[in-house]
Design an enzyme around this catalytic site. Structure first.
Site, short mmCIF file in Angstrom:
data_model
loop_
_atom_site.label_atom_id
_atom_site.label_comp_id
_atom_site.label_asym_id
_atom_site.label_seq_id
_atom_site.Cartn_x
_atom_site.Cartn_y
_atom_site.Cartn_z
N ASN A 167 61.14 6.69 83.94
CA ASN A 167 60.75 7.98 84.51
C ASN A 167 59.24 8.19 84.43
OD1 ASN A 167 63.20 9.05 85.42
ND2 ASN A 167 63.76 9.78 83.38
N GLU A 202 70.49 9.95 80.20
CA GLU A 202 70.78 8.56 80.54
C GLU A 202 71.95 8.02 79.70
OE1 GLU A 202 67.50 8.40 77.37
OE2 GLU A 202 68.10 9.70 79.03
#
Length: 282
Positions: A167, A202
């Site tokens: 990210n 996640e």
């Protein structure tokens, strides 16, 4: 004799014409006047009796005509009311069908809205996996089934390795694509009845009904190898998506909180071993 015939013909005609008020009246006077004139001219000795009989007959026929007209009017009124009622019933039937059609359409809309709401509540919109709330509800139900029937129940928890760096380096859109790729890769290895849920950013959980810890470990190893080989691309770069895994079978009499705590501990241990690892609960 001629007068008798005339009276008879007049009576029959009046019966036929009796429902027609004005025709009856005109015919009666049209027949009566010639008879009266004939009686006066011929000085017929029974003229008075004939005239009286004629008047009685006219009175009787007039009364009969009035009664018949009343009956016909009643029947006509009843017929008109029945026709009006039939029209109202037909219109009511049409209105009811229209209302039923509207209700059916609204029910269909409501069912679609409920299905959409259920999907929003139970499905993660990004990955298509189930939500944390849904999978924990299923864990409670499956645990209750295990308590009743003694069937095995296991869970796999997996967490993508170094996902924060994905990210940070490539941006959240790329991270979203990575999560979608992981969900697809894991789903491709599951059996019918297995439940995949996204329980964190996640972090994923796989609920395995009718599965003991040995079988769950075998599946977890296949998933580890699958994700180790799963990648996405961003420009000229290839991004690997390895994950760490923990496995735990629900023990007899174990509370859900304790079960989940053991599972979380195995995942933490796998992370501490250098990631892309698999650890089973003791």
């Amino acid at each position: 004799a001629d007068l008798c015939v005339l009276v008879g013909v007049s009576g029959i005609t009046m019966v036929v014409l009796s429902p027609l008020r004005w025709s009856n009246t005109l015919f009666s006077w049209g027949m009566l006047l010639p008879v009266l004139m004939h009686i006066v001219v011929t000085r017929n000795p029974i003229g008075l009796e004939i005239g009286a009989g004629w008047l009685v007959m006219v009175a009787v026929q007039t009364g009969y005509a009035r009664q018949l007209r009343s009956e016909l009017a009643r029947q006509l009124d009843a017929s008109e009311r029945n026709a009006a009622l039939a029209g109202l019933l037909s219109q009511a039937g049409d209105d009811l069908q229209a209302v039923n059609a509207q209700v059916a359409a609204k029910n269909t809309e409501l069912e679609l809205a409920m299905e959409k709401l259920n999907r929003l509540v139970t499905t993660d919109q990004l990955t298509g996996a189930y939500t944390r709330r849904y999978v924990f509800e299923q864990m409670e139900r499956k645990a209750a089934a295990k308590a009743r029937h003694g069937t095995p129940l296991s869970v796999i928890m997996l967490d993508l390795d170094h996902f924060k760096s994905v990210n940070d380096r490539y941006g959240h859109p790329v991270g979203d694509r990575a999560l979608q790729a992981v969900a697809r890769a894991v789903t491709g290895q599951l059996r019918e009845g297995d439940i995949l849920a996204r329980i964190g950013g996640e972090e994923f959980l796989v609920l395995l009904p009718m599965t003991d810890q040995t079988a769950a470990m075998q599946l977890a190893e296949r998933l580890r190898q699958t994700l180790a080989a799963t990648t996405i691309t961003e420009g000229d770069e290839t991004i690997a998506l390895p994950a760490s895994f923990g496995v735990a079978e629900l023990q007899d009499g174990e509370e859900l909180g304790a079960w989940y705590h053991r599972l979380d501990a195995t995942l933490y241990k796998a992370k501490s071993q250098g990631r892309n690892a698999l650890v089973a609960a003791a």
